[in-house]
Write a protein that holds these residues in place. Sequence first.
Motif, PDB file in Angstrom:
ATOM      1  N   VAL A   1      52.998  99.157  18.566  1.00  0.00           N
ATOM      2  CA  VAL A   1      54.121  99.284  17.636  1.00  0.00           C
ATOM      3  C   VAL A   1      53.859  98.316  16.497  1.00  0.00           C
ATOM      4  CG1 VAL A   1      56.615  99.207  17.321  1.00  0.00           C
ATOM      5  CG2 VAL A   1      55.664  99.811  19.563  1.00  0.00           C
ATOM      6  N   THR A   2      53.537  98.867  15.325  1.00  0.00           N
ATOM      7  CA  THR A   2      53.129  98.053  14.181  1.00  0.00           C
ATOM      8  C   THR A   2      54.170  98.135  13.076  1.00  0.00           C
ATOM      9  OG1 THR A   2      50.818  98.576  14.679  1.00  0.00           O
ATOM     10  CG2 THR A   2      51.284  97.620  12.516  1.00  0.00           C
ATOM     11  N   PRO A   3      54.736  96.997  12.649  1.00  0.00           N
ATOM     12  CA  PRO A   3      55.648  97.021  11.498  1.00  0.00           C
ATOM     13  C   PRO A   3      54.840  97.099  10.204  1.00  0.00           C
ATOM     14  CG  PRO A   3      55.419  94.780  12.314  1.00  0.00           C
ATOM     15  CD  PRO A   3      54.586  95.644  13.221  1.00  0.00           C
ATOM     16  N   LEU A   4      55.164  98.073   9.367  1.00  0.00           N
ATOM     17  CA  LEU A   4      54.489  98.236   8.085  1.00  0.00           C
ATOM     18  C   LEU A   4      55.397  97.744   6.964  1.00  0.00           C
ATOM     19  CD1 LEU A   4      52.928 101.801   8.521  1.00  0.00           C
ATOM     20  CD2 LEU A   4      51.942  99.579   9.126  1.00  0.00           C
ATOM     21  N   THR A   5      54.773  97.364   5.853  1.00  0.00           N
ATOM     22  CA  THR A   5      55.536  96.828   4.735  1.00  0.00           C
ATOM     23  C   THR A   5      55.568  97.821   3.582  1.00  0.00           C
ATOM     24  OG1 THR A   5      55.725  95.005   3.148  1.00  0.00           O
ATOM     25  CG2 THR A   5      53.501  95.652   3.802  1.00  0.00           C
ATOM     26  N   LEU A   6      56.662  97.817   2.845  1.00  0.00           N
ATOM     27  CA  LEU A   6      56.771  98.624   1.639  1.00  0.00           C
ATOM     28  C   LEU A   6      56.403  97.829   0.395  1.00  0.00           C
ATOM     29  CD1 LEU A   6      60.159 100.430   2.371  1.00  0.00           C
ATOM     30  CD2 LEU A   6      57.846 101.268   2.803  1.00  0.00           C
ATOM     31  N   ASP A   7      56.272  96.522   0.538  1.00  0.00           N
ATOM     32  CA  ASP A   7      55.932  95.641  -0.581  1.00  0.00           C
ATOM     33  C   ASP A   7      54.418  95.459  -0.607  1.00  0.00           C
ATOM     34  OD1 ASP A   7      55.601  93.711  -2.495  1.00  0.00           O
ATOM     35  OD2 ASP A   7      56.951  92.241  -1.586  1.00  0.00           O
ATOM     36  N   LEU A   8      53.759  96.051  -1.597  1.00  0.00           N
ATOM     37  CA  LEU A   8      52.303  95.989  -1.677  1.00  0.00           C
ATOM     38  C   LEU A   8      51.797  94.786  -2.479  1.00  0.00           C
ATOM     39  CD1 LEU A   8      51.460  99.766  -2.254  1.00  0.00           C
ATOM     40  CD2 LEU A   8      51.559  98.483  -0.109  1.00  0.00           C
ATOM     41  N   THR A   9      52.706  93.902  -2.864  1.00  0.00           N
ATOM     42  CA  THR A   9      52.295  92.717  -3.609  1.00  0.00           C
ATOM     43  C   THR A   9      51.345  91.867  -2.781  1.00  0.00           C
ATOM     44  OG1 THR A   9      54.440  92.697  -4.715  1.00  0.00           O
ATOM     45  CG2 THR A   9      53.127  90.689  -4.866  1.00  0.00           C
ATOM     46  N   ALA A  10      50.268  91.369  -3.412  1.00  0.00           N
ATOM     47  CA  ALA A  10      49.280  90.513  -2.737  1.00  0.00           C
ATOM     48  C   ALA A  10      49.343  89.110  -3.331  1.00  0.00           C
ATOM     49  CB  ALA A  10      47.879  91.090  -2.887  1.00  0.00           C
ATOM     50  N   PRO A  11      50.226  88.234  -2.819  1.00  0.00           N
ATOM     51  CA  PRO A  11      50.381  86.902  -3.415  1.00  0.00           C
ATOM     52  C   PRO A  11      49.110  86.065  -3.361  1.00  0.00           C
ATOM     53  CG  PRO A  11      51.551  87.060  -1.317  1.00  0.00           C
ATOM     54  CD  PRO A  11      51.115  88.440  -1.669  1.00  0.00           C
ATOM     55  N   GLN A  12      48.190  86.382  -2.444  1.00  0.00           N
ATOM     56  CA  GLN A  12      46.970  85.592  -2.344  1.00  0.00           C
ATOM     57  C   GLN A  12      46.074  85.755  -3.569  1.00  0.00           C
ATOM     58  OE1 GLN A  12      47.782  88.209  -0.528  1.00  0.00           O
ATOM     59  NE2 GLN A  12      46.011  89.427   0.160  1.00  0.00           N
ATOM     60  N   HIS A  13      46.358  86.791  -4.389  1.00  0.00           N
ATOM     61  CA  HIS A  13      45.560  87.014  -5.591  1.00  0.00           C
ATOM     62  C   HIS A  13      46.280  86.565  -6.867  1.00  0.00           C
ATOM     63  CE1 HIS A  13      42.573  88.923  -3.218  1.00  0.00           C
ATOM     64  NE2 HIS A  13      43.287  90.000  -2.937  1.00  0.00           N
ATOM     65  N   ALA A  14      47.358  85.817  -6.720  1.00  0.00           N
ATOM     66  CA  ALA A  14      48.118  85.363  -7.891  1.00  0.00           C
ATOM     67  C   ALA A  14      47.261  84.486  -8.797  1.00  0.00           C
ATOM     68  CB  ALA A  14      49.371  84.611  -7.451  1.00  0.00           C
ATOM     69  N   SER A  15      46.430  83.616  -8.215  1.00  0.00           N
ATOM     70  CA  SER A  15      45.588  82.739  -9.027  1.00  0.00           C
ATOM     71  C   SER A  15      44.567  83.547  -9.824  1.00  0.00           C
ATOM     72  CB  SER A  15      44.885  81.708  -8.152  1.00  0.00           C
ATOM     73  OG  SER A  15      44.057  82.333  -7.193  1.00  0.00           O
ATOM     74  N   LEU A  16      44.069  84.644  -9.254  1.00  0.00           N
ATOM     75  CA  LEU A  16      43.148  85.514  -9.976  1.00  0.00           C
ATOM     76  C   LEU A  16      43.838  86.141 -11.176  1.00  0.00           C
ATOM     77  CD1 LEU A  16      40.521  87.162 -10.311  1.00  0.00           C
ATOM     78  CD2 LEU A  16      41.476  88.810  -8.670  1.00  0.00           C
ATOM     79  N   ILE A  17      45.067  86.597 -10.986  1.00  0.00           N
ATOM     80  CA  ILE A  17      45.817  87.188 -12.102  1.00  0.00           C
ATOM     81  C   ILE A  17      46.012  86.168 -13.203  1.00  0.00           C
ATOM     82  CG2 ILE A  17      47.984  88.289 -12.774  1.00  0.00           C
ATOM     83  CD1 ILE A  17      46.168  89.953 -10.948  1.00  0.00           C
ATOM     84  N   ASN A  18      46.380  84.946 -12.834  1.00  0.00           N
ATOM     85  CA  ASN A  18      46.576  83.890 -13.837  1.00  0.00           C
ATOM     86  C   ASN A  18      45.295  83.612 -14.597  1.00  0.00           C
ATOM     87  OD1 ASN A  18      49.264  83.607 -13.133  1.00  0.00           O
ATOM     88  ND2 ASN A  18      48.838  82.033 -11.595  1.00  0.00           N
TER      89      ASN A  18
END
Length: 257
Positions: A233-250
Amino acid sequence: MSDATRPLILLSNDDGYAAPNLIALRDQLTRDADVVVCAPEVNQSATSHSLSLHRPLRLRRHAPDVFAIDGTPADCIYIALHAGTRVLPRRPDLVVSGMNHGLNLGVDAFYSGTVAAAREGALRGIPSIAISADVKAQRDAAAAVGARLALAMHRALREVRPVRAPLLNVNIPPGDAWPIRSTSMGARLYSEEVIFRQDPRGREYLWIGGAEVRHDQVPGSDTEAYDEGHVSVTPLTLDLTAPQHASLINEIIASIA
């Protein structure tokens, strides 16, 4: 006559409204809930979350509380929820998708029409669960487990509703009795092939997707649970945001500022 104390479940799948696994799951769910089926007219496996925006669709009633759409699984949920009382007498308490004839482990969740039907329900704020079973699972036993999980999900959410509707992905391995465990998404890897052939008139055609599949070792995952004979039983997310890549975006933004 519907019992007002019984939950209303919208049931769909991607194998089609007449699929034996859907019928088995509906039979189990109707013991404790009112169930309305709105599922594809024909098999729509691997259609993911596509919507039919560029052609007309047809809604057909095949039996009391059994409807079919000549479209995708996501179409079915969208139409059932937005067609007034043409399909549903009221907003459902739960969306259930399945029981799929075959697994939806790991990355299968991105391609699966079964998971997409449940995801469409969750996107509309309705708790949703996708249920899939190995082709070697005993059908009635698997349907009973899937129904128990779906109804337990409904009971757990009767008093408290989270801000975002939960979306669960259930996979049932071969057999007829299983332990159940909470899991994360695993690594299910297919042989990646493009096979070119010629038709009888000498014209080229091709098939994509390989038949071979393997599971990488990911502790606590749905693929590990399957390999060990457990229902996942796996909970899936609807939020596809990847906070670990925030520094790359900056860094990207700073480089073009």
